[in-house]
Design an enzyme around this catalytic site. Structure first.
Site, PDB file in Angstrom:
ATOM      1  N   CYS A   1       0.831  -1.220   0.000  1.00  0.00           N
ATOM      2  CA  CYS A   1       0.000   0.000   0.000  1.00  0.00           C
ATOM      3  C   CYS A   1       0.859   1.261   0.000  1.00  0.00           C
ATOM      4  CB  CYS A   1      -0.941  -0.008   1.192  1.00  0.00           C
ATOM      5  SG  CYS A   1      -1.390  -1.669   1.721  1.00  0.00           S
TER       6      CYS A   1
ATOM      7  N   HIS B   1      -9.032   4.109  -2.147  1.00  0.00           N
ATOM      8  CA  HIS B   1      -7.686   3.559  -1.957  1.00  0.00           C
ATOM      9  C   HIS B   1      -7.276   2.655  -3.119  1.00  0.00           C
ATOM     10  CE1 HIS B   1      -4.122   2.081  -0.147  1.00  0.00           C
ATOM     11  NE2 HIS B   1      -4.616   1.110   0.580  1.00  0.00           N
TER      12      HIS B   1
END
Lengths: 387, 134
Positions: free
Chosen positions: A85, A334
Protein backbone atom coordinates in the site's frame (compact mmCIF):
# COMPACT_ATOMS: atom_id res chain seq x y z
CA UNK A 1 22.17 16.92 -3.02
CA UNK A 2 19.88 19.23 -4.98
CA UNK A 3 16.61 20.57 -3.60
CA UNK A 4 13.60 19.11 -5.40
CA UNK A 5 10.13 20.50 -6.07
CA UNK A 6 6.82 19.24 -7.35
CA UNK A 7 6.06 21.34 -10.45
CA UNK A 8 2.93 19.60 -11.70
CA UNK A 9 0.21 17.36 -10.28
CA UNK A 10 -2.75 15.41 -11.62
CA UNK A 11 -5.15 12.66 -10.67
CA UNK A 12 -8.20 10.87 -11.96
CA UNK A 13 -11.45 10.76 -10.07
CA UNK A 14 -11.20 7.87 -7.63
CA UNK A 15 -13.98 5.29 -7.80
CA UNK A 16 -15.29 2.32 -9.75
CA UNK A 17 -14.26 2.98 -13.35
CA UNK A 18 -15.99 0.09 -15.12
CA UNK A 19 -15.48 1.74 -18.50
CA UNK A 20 -11.77 2.38 -18.11
CA UNK A 21 -8.68 0.24 -17.67
CA UNK A 22 -5.29 0.52 -16.01
CA UNK A 23 -3.60 2.28 -18.92
CA UNK A 24 -6.48 4.74 -19.43
CA UNK A 25 -6.36 5.80 -15.79
CA UNK A 26 -2.62 6.23 -15.51
CA UNK A 27 -2.44 8.08 -18.82
CA UNK A 28 -5.10 10.56 -17.69
CA UNK A 29 -3.27 11.29 -14.44
CA UNK A 30 0.09 11.61 -16.20
CA UNK A 31 -1.22 13.94 -18.91
CA UNK A 32 -2.89 16.14 -16.27
CA UNK A 33 0.38 16.40 -14.32
CA UNK A 34 2.32 17.33 -17.49
CA UNK A 35 -0.34 19.91 -18.44
CA UNK A 36 -0.17 21.34 -14.94
CA UNK A 37 3.59 21.74 -15.35
CA UNK A 38 3.11 23.23 -18.83
CA UNK A 39 5.28 20.54 -20.37
CA UNK A 40 5.05 18.72 -23.66
CA UNK A 41 6.71 15.61 -22.26
CA UNK A 42 10.01 16.12 -24.07
CA UNK A 43 11.49 17.53 -20.84
CA UNK A 44 10.94 14.25 -18.94
CA UNK A 45 14.11 12.21 -18.54
CA UNK A 46 12.89 9.35 -16.31
CA UNK A 47 9.78 7.85 -14.74
CA UNK A 48 8.82 5.86 -11.66
CA UNK A 49 5.50 4.18 -11.02
CA UNK A 50 4.03 2.66 -7.88
CA UNK A 51 1.59 -0.20 -8.30
CA UNK A 52 1.10 -3.02 -5.85
CA UNK A 53 -0.56 -5.86 -7.65
CA UNK A 54 -1.20 -5.25 -11.35
CA UNK A 55 0.09 -8.77 -12.02
CA UNK A 56 -2.64 -10.29 -9.87
CA UNK A 57 -5.40 -7.74 -10.43
CA UNK A 58 -5.23 -7.42 -14.23
CA UNK A 59 -2.59 -10.01 -15.17
CA UNK A 60 -0.21 -7.31 -16.34
CA UNK A 61 3.42 -7.13 -15.21
CA UNK A 62 6.05 -4.88 -16.78
CA UNK A 63 3.82 -1.90 -16.07
CA UNK A 64 6.63 0.66 -16.23
CA UNK A 65 7.22 -0.02 -19.90
CA UNK A 66 3.48 -0.13 -20.59
CA UNK A 67 3.02 3.31 -19.07
CA UNK A 68 5.96 4.91 -20.91
CA UNK A 69 4.53 3.50 -24.12
CA UNK A 70 0.97 4.78 -23.58
CA UNK A 71 2.18 8.14 -22.23
CA UNK A 72 4.33 8.60 -25.35
CA UNK A 73 7.44 8.77 -23.19
CA UNK A 74 9.55 6.09 -24.90
CA UNK A 75 12.53 5.73 -24.68
CA UNK A 76 12.93 7.19 -21.16
CA UNK A 77 14.05 4.80 -18.40
CA UNK A 78 10.98 3.96 -16.31
CA UNK A 79 10.84 1.72 -13.26
CA UNK A 80 8.02 0.12 -11.31
CA UNK A 81 8.30 0.21 -7.52
CA UNK A 82 6.37 -2.03 -5.13
CA UNK A 83 5.87 -1.81 -1.37
CA UNK A 84 2.26 -2.94 -0.98
CA UNK A 85 0.00 0.00 0.00
CA UNK A 86 3.07 2.27 0.24
CA UNK A 87 4.08 1.67 -3.41
CA UNK A 88 3.13 5.22 -4.43
CA UNK A 89 5.29 6.91 -1.81
CA UNK A 90 8.17 4.58 -2.60
CA UNK A 91 7.94 5.67 -6.24
CA UNK A 92 7.88 9.32 -5.16
CA UNK A 93 10.98 8.72 -3.05
CA UNK A 94 12.77 7.07 -5.98
CA UNK A 95 11.92 10.02 -8.23
CA UNK A 96 13.04 12.45 -5.57
CA UNK A 97 16.38 10.68 -5.14
CA UNK A 98 16.91 10.60 -8.91
CA UNK A 99 16.47 14.38 -9.17
CA UNK A 100 18.25 15.23 -5.91
CA UNK A 101 21.29 13.20 -6.92
CA UNK A 102 21.56 14.89 -10.28
CA UNK A 103 21.08 11.61 -12.13
CA UNK A 104 17.95 13.04 -13.77
CA UNK A 105 16.51 16.54 -14.09
CA UNK A 106 12.78 16.31 -14.74
CA UNK A 107 11.06 13.13 -13.62
CA UNK A 108 7.43 11.98 -13.71
CA UNK A 109 6.17 9.80 -10.87
CA UNK A 110 2.87 7.94 -11.04
CA UNK A 111 0.79 5.65 -8.89
CA UNK A 112 -2.05 3.48 -10.14
CA UNK A 113 -4.25 0.54 -9.31
CA UNK A 114 -7.14 -1.03 -11.24
CA UNK A 115 -9.02 -3.06 -8.63
CA UNK A 116 -12.54 -3.68 -9.85
CA UNK A 117 -11.90 -6.13 -12.69
CA UNK A 118 -12.06 -9.05 -10.21
CA UNK A 119 -14.68 -9.87 -7.59
CA UNK A 120 -14.25 -8.57 -4.07
CA UNK A 121 -13.20 -11.89 -2.52
CA UNK A 122 -10.39 -12.33 -5.05
CA UNK A 123 -9.19 -8.76 -4.57
CA UNK A 124 -9.24 -9.15 -0.78
CA UNK A 125 -7.07 -12.23 -1.08
CA UNK A 126 -4.59 -10.40 -3.31
CA UNK A 127 -4.40 -7.49 -0.84
CA UNK A 128 -3.72 -10.02 1.90
CA UNK A 129 -0.37 -10.52 0.21
CA UNK A 130 0.69 -7.25 1.88
CA UNK A 131 0.95 -9.29 5.09
CA UNK A 132 2.75 -12.60 5.64
CA UNK A 133 1.09 -14.99 3.21
CA UNK A 134 2.43 -18.23 4.71
CA UNK A 135 2.12 -17.39 8.43
CA UNK A 136 -0.86 -15.03 8.67
CA UNK A 137 -3.14 -15.18 5.66
CA UNK A 138 -2.91 -18.88 4.87
CA UNK A 139 -3.81 -19.76 8.46
CA UNK A 140 -7.10 -17.85 8.27
CA UNK A 141 -6.25 -14.24 9.04
CA UNK A 142 -7.48 -11.57 6.64
CA UNK A 143 -5.96 -8.16 6.03
CA UNK A 144 -8.81 -6.41 7.93
CA UNK A 145 -8.29 -9.11 10.59
CA UNK A 146 -4.70 -7.95 11.15
CA UNK A 147 -5.81 -4.35 11.66
CA UNK A 148 -8.66 -5.63 13.85
CA UNK A 149 -6.08 -7.23 16.14
CA UNK A 150 -4.21 -3.92 16.25
CA UNK A 151 -7.50 -2.20 17.10
CA UNK A 152 -8.34 -4.70 19.84
CA UNK A 153 -4.91 -4.27 21.44
CA UNK A 154 -5.06 -0.47 21.08
CA UNK A 155 -8.49 -0.39 22.73
CA UNK A 156 -7.22 -2.67 25.49
CA UNK A 157 -4.06 -0.65 26.16
CA UNK A 158 -5.59 2.82 25.95
CA UNK A 159 -9.25 2.27 26.90
CA UNK A 160 -10.31 3.47 23.44
CA UNK A 161 -13.84 2.87 22.16
CA UNK A 162 -15.50 1.81 18.91
CA UNK A 163 -17.01 5.32 18.76
CA UNK A 164 -13.49 6.77 18.63
CA UNK A 165 -12.66 4.48 15.70
CA UNK A 166 -15.93 5.43 14.00
CA UNK A 167 -15.21 9.16 14.39
CA UNK A 168 -12.33 8.77 11.90
CA UNK A 169 -14.67 7.47 9.19
CA UNK A 170 -17.25 10.17 9.94
CA UNK A 171 -14.66 12.95 9.65
CA UNK A 172 -13.12 11.50 6.48
CA UNK A 173 -16.51 11.19 4.80
CA UNK A 174 -17.19 14.81 5.76
CA UNK A 175 -13.92 15.87 4.13
CA UNK A 176 -14.64 13.60 1.15
CA UNK A 177 -17.98 15.36 0.66
CA UNK A 178 -15.97 18.48 -0.22
CA UNK A 179 -13.71 16.68 -2.72
CA UNK A 180 -15.19 16.25 -6.22
CA UNK A 181 -12.58 13.56 -6.98
CA UNK A 182 -13.44 11.40 -3.94
CA UNK A 183 -15.04 7.99 -4.32
CA UNK A 184 -17.54 8.68 -1.52
CA UNK A 185 -18.93 12.19 -1.20
CA UNK A 186 -21.69 11.36 1.29
CA UNK A 187 -21.64 12.15 4.99
CA UNK A 188 -22.17 9.40 7.56
CA UNK A 189 -22.76 9.29 11.32
CA UNK A 190 -21.07 7.40 14.12
CA UNK A 191 -24.22 5.29 14.43
CA UNK A 192 -24.01 4.38 10.71
CA UNK A 193 -20.49 3.04 11.30
CA UNK A 194 -21.44 1.14 14.46
CA UNK A 195 -24.48 -0.40 12.71
CA UNK A 196 -22.60 -1.43 9.55
CA UNK A 197 -21.75 -5.03 8.75
CA UNK A 198 -19.02 -6.66 10.82
CA UNK A 199 -15.87 -7.52 8.83
CA UNK A 200 -13.31 -8.46 11.49
CA UNK A 201 -14.38 -7.56 15.00
CA UNK A 202 -14.18 -4.71 16.08
CA UNK A 203 -13.86 -3.36 12.51
CA UNK A 204 -17.05 -2.96 10.49
CA UNK A 205 -17.37 -2.27 6.79
CA UNK A 206 -17.50 1.51 7.41
CA UNK A 207 -14.20 1.27 9.33
CA UNK A 208 -12.55 -0.04 6.12
CA UNK A 209 -11.29 1.77 3.04
CA UNK A 210 -12.98 0.64 -0.20
CA UNK A 211 -11.69 -1.04 -3.36
CA UNK A 212 -10.97 1.71 -5.85
CA UNK A 213 -9.75 2.35 -9.38
CA UNK A 214 -7.59 5.40 -9.85
CA UNK A 215 -4.28 6.99 -10.67
CA UNK A 216 -2.28 10.04 -9.65
CA UNK A 217 0.94 11.63 -10.93
CA UNK A 218 3.41 14.36 -10.07
CA UNK A 219 6.25 15.97 -12.01
CA UNK A 220 9.49 16.64 -10.11
CA UNK A 221 12.24 19.10 -11.04
CA UNK A 222 15.25 20.69 -9.35
CA UNK A 223 14.02 23.59 -7.21
CA UNK A 224 16.31 26.11 -8.92
CA UNK A 225 14.52 25.67 -12.27
CA UNK A 226 11.05 24.92 -10.84
CA UNK A 227 9.70 28.41 -11.63
CA UNK A 228 10.18 27.66 -15.31
CA UNK A 229 7.25 25.27 -15.03
CA UNK A 230 4.99 26.70 -12.33
CA UNK A 231 4.42 29.83 -10.26
CA UNK A 232 3.73 27.68 -7.21
CA UNK A 233 6.35 24.96 -6.83
CA UNK A 234 6.09 22.77 -3.73
CA UNK A 235 9.43 21.79 -2.26
CA UNK A 236 9.77 18.29 -0.83
CA UNK A 237 11.82 19.05 2.28
CA UNK A 238 11.95 15.54 3.74
CA UNK A 239 11.60 11.95 2.59
CA UNK A 240 12.05 9.09 5.06
CA UNK A 241 11.28 5.40 4.87
CA UNK A 242 11.54 2.60 7.42
CA UNK A 243 10.82 -1.12 7.54
CA UNK A 244 9.66 -3.62 10.15
CA UNK A 245 8.75 -7.32 10.35
CA UNK A 246 6.45 -8.55 7.59
CA UNK A 247 4.20 -10.37 10.10
CA UNK A 248 2.30 -8.28 12.63
CA UNK A 249 2.84 -10.87 15.38
CA UNK A 250 6.61 -10.32 15.39
CA UNK A 251 6.39 -6.69 16.51
CA UNK A 252 6.88 -5.77 20.16
CA UNK A 253 3.93 -3.33 20.04
CA UNK A 254 0.93 -3.55 17.72
CA UNK A 255 -0.87 -0.50 19.15
CA UNK A 256 1.29 1.73 16.96
CA UNK A 257 3.43 1.43 13.82
CA UNK A 258 7.10 1.58 14.77
CA UNK A 259 8.30 2.00 11.17
CA UNK A 260 6.07 5.08 10.87
CA UNK A 261 7.41 6.50 14.14
CA UNK A 262 10.99 6.05 12.89
CA UNK A 263 10.22 7.51 9.45
CA UNK A 264 8.42 10.46 11.04
CA UNK A 265 11.29 11.29 13.38
CA UNK A 266 13.77 11.10 10.51
CA UNK A 267 11.55 13.29 8.32
CA UNK A 268 11.10 15.98 10.99
CA UNK A 269 14.87 16.04 11.47
CA UNK A 270 15.53 16.37 7.72
CA UNK A 271 12.99 19.16 7.35
CA UNK A 272 13.97 20.91 10.56
CA UNK A 273 10.34 21.20 11.62
CA UNK A 274 8.35 19.88 14.57
CA UNK A 275 4.96 18.13 14.46
CA UNK A 276 3.26 21.31 15.71
CA UNK A 277 4.39 23.16 12.56
CA UNK A 278 2.53 20.79 10.22
CA UNK A 279 -0.64 22.57 9.00
CA UNK A 280 -2.19 19.73 6.98
CA UNK A 281 -1.54 15.98 6.78
CA UNK A 282 -2.61 13.10 4.59
CA UNK A 283 -2.28 9.88 6.59
CA UNK A 284 -2.78 6.20 5.83
CA UNK A 285 -6.28 5.38 7.11
CA UNK A 286 -6.75 2.02 5.38
CA UNK A 287 -8.82 1.23 8.49
CA UNK A 288 -10.04 3.72 11.09
CA UNK A 289 -7.63 2.34 13.70
CA UNK A 290 -4.75 3.12 11.33
CA UNK A 291 -5.52 6.86 11.46
CA UNK A 292 -5.63 6.88 15.27
CA UNK A 293 -2.22 5.21 15.36
CA UNK A 294 -0.91 7.52 12.61
CA UNK A 295 -1.77 10.79 14.36
CA UNK A 296 0.07 9.48 17.42
CA UNK A 297 3.02 8.00 15.50
CA UNK A 298 3.44 11.38 13.75
CA UNK A 299 3.54 13.20 17.08
CA UNK A 300 0.32 15.22 16.60
CA UNK A 301 -1.10 13.65 19.78
CA UNK A 302 0.56 11.71 22.56
CA UNK A 303 0.32 7.90 22.65
CA UNK A 304 -3.18 6.73 23.47
CA UNK A 305 -4.77 10.17 23.08
CA UNK A 306 -5.57 9.97 19.35
CA UNK A 307 -8.98 8.40 19.88
CA UNK A 308 -10.25 11.11 22.15
CA UNK A 309 -8.75 13.82 19.92
CA UNK A 310 -10.49 12.35 16.88
CA UNK A 311 -13.82 12.05 18.69
CA UNK A 312 -13.46 15.69 19.80
CA UNK A 313 -13.01 16.84 16.20
CA UNK A 314 -9.40 17.96 16.56
CA UNK A 315 -8.42 16.46 13.19
CA UNK A 316 -11.12 18.22 11.15
CA UNK A 317 -10.53 21.08 8.74
CA UNK A 318 -10.37 24.24 10.85
CA UNK A 319 -9.28 22.39 14.00
CA UNK A 320 -5.85 21.72 15.58
CA UNK A 321 -4.42 19.57 12.76
CA UNK A 322 -6.56 18.88 9.69
CA UNK A 323 -5.98 15.24 8.73
CA UNK A 324 -7.01 13.67 5.43
CA UNK A 325 -8.61 16.68 3.80
CA UNK A 326 -8.98 14.61 0.60
CA UNK A 327 -11.26 12.23 2.49
CA UNK A 328 -8.36 9.88 3.13
CA UNK A 329 -8.27 6.30 1.99
CA UNK A 330 -11.68 5.82 3.63
CA UNK A 331 -13.69 8.33 1.58
CA UNK A 332 -11.43 9.49 -1.27
CA UNK A 333 -10.74 5.80 -1.97
CA UNK A 334 -7.69 3.56 -1.96
CA UNK A 335 -6.40 2.48 -5.38
CA UNK A 336 -3.45 0.98 -3.57
CA UNK A 337 -0.47 2.05 -5.68
CA UNK A 338 -2.00 5.47 -6.36
CA UNK A 339 -2.61 6.41 -2.73
CA UNK A 340 0.89 7.69 -1.89
CA UNK A 341 0.91 9.92 -4.97
CA UNK A 342 -2.63 11.14 -4.32
CA UNK A 343 -1.44 12.23 -0.88
CA UNK A 344 1.32 14.31 -2.51
CA UNK A 345 -1.21 15.78 -4.97
CA UNK A 346 -3.64 16.74 -2.18
CA UNK A 347 -0.89 18.31 -0.06
CA UNK A 348 0.35 20.24 -3.12
CA UNK A 349 -3.15 21.63 -3.74
CA UNK A 350 -3.48 22.57 -0.06
CA UNK A 351 -0.12 24.36 0.00
CA UNK A 352 -0.93 26.14 -3.29
CA UNK A 353 -4.32 27.28 -1.94
CA UNK A 354 -6.06 25.25 -4.68
CA UNK A 355 -8.06 22.85 -2.48
CA UNK A 356 -11.46 24.48 -3.02
CA UNK A 357 -14.08 24.00 -0.32
CA UNK A 358 -11.73 21.90 1.77
CA UNK A 359 -8.89 24.46 1.76
CA UNK A 360 -7.00 24.71 5.06
CA UNK A 361 -6.30 28.41 5.58
CA UNK A 362 -2.67 29.37 5.99
CA UNK A 363 -1.35 25.94 5.02
CA UNK A 364 2.38 26.35 4.35
CA UNK A 365 3.86 23.03 5.54
CA UNK A 366 2.22 19.66 4.87
CA UNK A 367 2.98 16.00 5.49
CA UNK A 368 2.09 12.66 3.95
CA UNK A 369 2.22 9.30 5.74
CA UNK A 370 1.90 6.09 3.72
CA UNK A 371 2.03 2.59 5.22
CA UNK A 372 2.56 -0.75 3.49
CA UNK A 373 0.90 -3.90 4.82
CA UNK A 374 0.27 -3.90 8.56
CA UNK A 375 3.28 -1.60 9.02
CA UNK A 376 6.24 -3.43 7.47
CA UNK A 377 6.92 -0.36 5.31
CA UNK A 378 6.29 3.26 6.21
CA UNK A 379 7.10 6.42 4.28
CA UNK A 380 6.79 10.03 5.44
CA UNK A 381 7.25 13.08 3.22
CA UNK A 382 7.17 16.74 4.27
CA UNK A 383 6.32 19.51 1.80
CA UNK A 384 6.74 23.28 1.91
CA UNK A 385 5.27 26.11 -0.11
CA UNK A 386 8.05 28.06 -1.85
CA UNK A 387 7.72 31.80 -1.23
CA UNK B 1 -4.50 -18.52 -1.79
CA UNK B 2 -3.97 -22.02 -3.15
CA UNK B 3 -0.68 -23.50 -2.03
CA UNK B 4 1.29 -25.92 -4.15
CA UNK B 5 2.18 -29.42 -2.94
CA UNK B 6 5.93 -28.65 -2.55
CA UNK B 7 5.21 -25.44 -0.62
CA UNK B 8 2.92 -27.29 1.77
CA UNK B 9 5.36 -30.21 2.07
CA UNK B 10 8.29 -28.05 3.11
CA UNK B 11 6.19 -26.31 5.79
CA UNK B 12 5.17 -29.59 7.47
CA UNK B 13 7.64 -29.51 10.43
CA UNK B 14 6.76 -25.92 11.32
CA UNK B 15 3.03 -26.16 10.69
CA UNK B 16 2.39 -29.62 12.20
CA UNK B 17 4.56 -29.34 15.30
CA UNK B 18 5.42 -25.66 15.93
CA UNK B 19 9.04 -26.32 15.15
CA UNK B 20 10.88 -22.99 15.13
CA UNK B 21 14.34 -21.63 15.91
CA UNK B 22 16.41 -20.60 18.89
CA UNK B 23 19.46 -18.34 18.67
CA UNK B 24 22.00 -19.75 21.14
CA UNK B 25 23.88 -16.46 21.07
CA UNK B 26 21.08 -14.20 22.38
CA UNK B 27 18.57 -16.80 23.55
CA UNK B 28 15.77 -15.44 21.32
CA UNK B 29 13.10 -17.81 20.05
CA UNK B 30 11.63 -17.52 16.57
CA UNK B 31 8.58 -18.91 14.90
CA UNK B 32 8.46 -19.74 12.04
CA UNK B 33 12.03 -20.98 11.70
CA UNK B 34 14.68 -18.49 10.59
CA UNK B 35 18.17 -18.99 9.22
CA UNK B 36 19.50 -15.62 10.39
CA UNK B 37 18.98 -14.19 13.88
CA UNK B 38 17.76 -10.63 13.15
CA UNK B 39 19.31 -9.40 16.42
CA UNK B 40 22.76 -11.06 16.15
CA UNK B 41 22.96 -11.45 12.36
CA UNK B 42 26.34 -13.12 11.55
CA UNK B 43 27.16 -13.74 15.24
CA UNK B 44 23.91 -15.66 15.74
CA UNK B 45 23.85 -19.40 16.40
CA UNK B 46 20.53 -20.63 15.09
CA UNK B 47 19.25 -24.06 16.11
CA UNK B 48 16.00 -25.84 15.56
CA UNK B 49 13.63 -25.44 18.53
CA UNK B 50 10.49 -27.37 19.47
CA UNK B 51 7.96 -25.01 21.07
CA UNK B 52 5.82 -26.33 23.93
CA UNK B 53 2.64 -25.06 22.27
CA UNK B 54 1.50 -23.24 25.42
CA UNK B 55 0.93 -19.51 25.32
CA UNK B 56 -1.32 -16.54 25.97
CA UNK B 57 -3.55 -14.45 23.72
CA UNK B 58 -1.87 -11.13 22.87
CA UNK B 59 -4.74 -9.90 20.69
CA UNK B 60 -7.63 -11.39 18.74
CA UNK B 61 -10.40 -10.77 16.26
CA UNK B 62 -13.52 -12.55 15.08
CA UNK B 63 -13.52 -12.94 11.30
CA UNK B 64 -16.87 -12.33 9.58
CA UNK B 65 -15.67 -11.71 5.99
CA UNK B 66 -13.72 -14.90 5.26
CA UNK B 67 -10.94 -15.59 2.80
CA UNK B 68 -11.47 -18.33 0.20
CA UNK B 69 -11.46 -21.73 1.88
CA UNK B 70 -12.87 -20.46 5.19
CA UNK B 71 -16.43 -19.62 4.07
CA UNK B 72 -18.06 -22.37 6.10
CA UNK B 73 -16.23 -21.46 9.28
CA UNK B 74 -17.43 -17.90 9.90
CA UNK B 75 -17.49 -16.43 12.40
CA UNK B 76 -14.20 -17.72 13.79
CA UNK B 77 -11.59 -16.30 16.14
CA UNK B 78 -8.05 -15.52 15.00
CA UNK B 79 -5.42 -14.47 17.50
CA UNK B 80 -1.84 -13.45 17.97
CA UNK B 81 -0.54 -15.92 20.55
CA UNK B 82 2.51 -15.19 22.66
CA UNK B 83 4.12 -18.58 23.14
CA UNK B 84 5.50 -19.40 26.60
CA UNK B 85 9.06 -19.14 25.24
CA UNK B 86 8.47 -15.55 24.04
CA UNK B 87 7.95 -15.84 20.28
CA UNK B 88 4.55 -14.91 18.85
CA UNK B 89 2.51 -16.45 16.05
CA UNK B 90 -0.89 -16.02 14.41
CA UNK B 91 -3.45 -18.80 14.57
CA UNK B 92 -7.08 -19.70 14.97
CA UNK B 93 -8.61 -20.28 18.40
CA UNK B 94 -10.98 -23.23 18.05
CA UNK B 95 -14.32 -23.90 19.73
CA UNK B 96 -14.87 -20.31 20.90
CA UNK B 97 -16.46 -17.05 19.80
CA UNK B 98 -15.40 -13.49 20.58
CA UNK B 99 -17.63 -13.36 23.65
CA UNK B 100 -15.57 -16.16 25.22
CA UNK B 101 -12.24 -14.41 24.62
CA UNK B 102 -10.05 -11.98 26.54
CA UNK B 103 -6.53 -10.71 26.01
CA UNK B 104 -4.29 -12.77 28.29
CA UNK B 105 -6.30 -16.02 27.96
CA UNK B 106 -4.15 -19.13 28.28
CA UNK B 107 -4.12 -21.38 25.18
CA UNK B 108 -2.42 -24.54 23.95
CA UNK B 109 -1.70 -25.82 20.47
CA UNK B 110 -3.97 -28.34 18.78
CA UNK B 111 -3.53 -30.07 15.44
CA UNK B 112 -6.33 -29.38 12.97
CA UNK B 113 -7.27 -29.15 9.32
CA UNK B 114 -6.52 -25.61 8.11
CA UNK B 115 -8.07 -25.62 4.64
CA UNK B 116 -8.23 -27.59 1.40
CA UNK B 117 -7.69 -26.33 -2.12
CA UNK B 118 -10.84 -27.94 -3.45
CA UNK B 119 -13.03 -30.96 -2.61
CA UNK B 120 -10.69 -33.39 -4.34
CA UNK B 121 -7.46 -31.48 -3.71
CA UNK B 122 -4.76 -31.34 -1.09
CA UNK B 123 -5.86 -31.04 2.55
CA UNK B 124 -3.66 -28.69 4.55
CA UNK B 125 -3.19 -29.42 8.25
CA UNK B 126 -1.43 -27.45 10.93
CA UNK B 127 -1.54 -25.77 14.30
CA UNK B 128 -4.46 -23.96 15.87
CA UNK B 129 -5.00 -23.18 19.53
CA UNK B 130 -7.66 -23.89 22.12
CA UNK B 131 -8.28 -22.23 25.44
CA UNK B 132 -6.87 -24.06 28.46
CA UNK B 133 -9.70 -24.90 30.87
CA UNK B 134 -9.11 -23.44 34.30
Amino acid sequence: MRKVAIVGVGMTKFGEHWERGFRDLVTEAGVKALEDAGMSGAEISAGYVGTMAAGSLIGQEHTGALIADYMGLNPIPITRVEGACASGSLALRQGLMAVASGMHDVVVVGGVEKMTDLDTAEVSEILGGAGDQEWELFLGATFPGLYAMMARRYMHDYKATEEMLASVAVKNHKHGSMNPLAQFQNEITIQDVLDSKMVADPLKILDCSPLTDGAAAVVLAPLDIAKKYTDTPIEIVASAQASDTIALHNRSSIAGVKAAQIAAQAAYKQAGVSPSQIRVAEVHDCFTIAELMAIEDLGFFSKGKGGEASLNGETQIGAKIPVNTSGGLKACGHPVGATGIKQAVEISWQLQGEAGKRQVSGADIGLSHNVGGSGATAVVHIYKRVN
Amino acid sequence: MKESIPLTWRKIPDRYRLLGSLCKNCNSHYFPARHVCPKCRRKGKIESYQFSGRGRVFSFTEIHAPPAGFEEQIPYVMAIVELAEGARCTGEIVDVLKKDMQIGDEVEMVFRKIQSNDPEGLIHYGFKFKKVKK
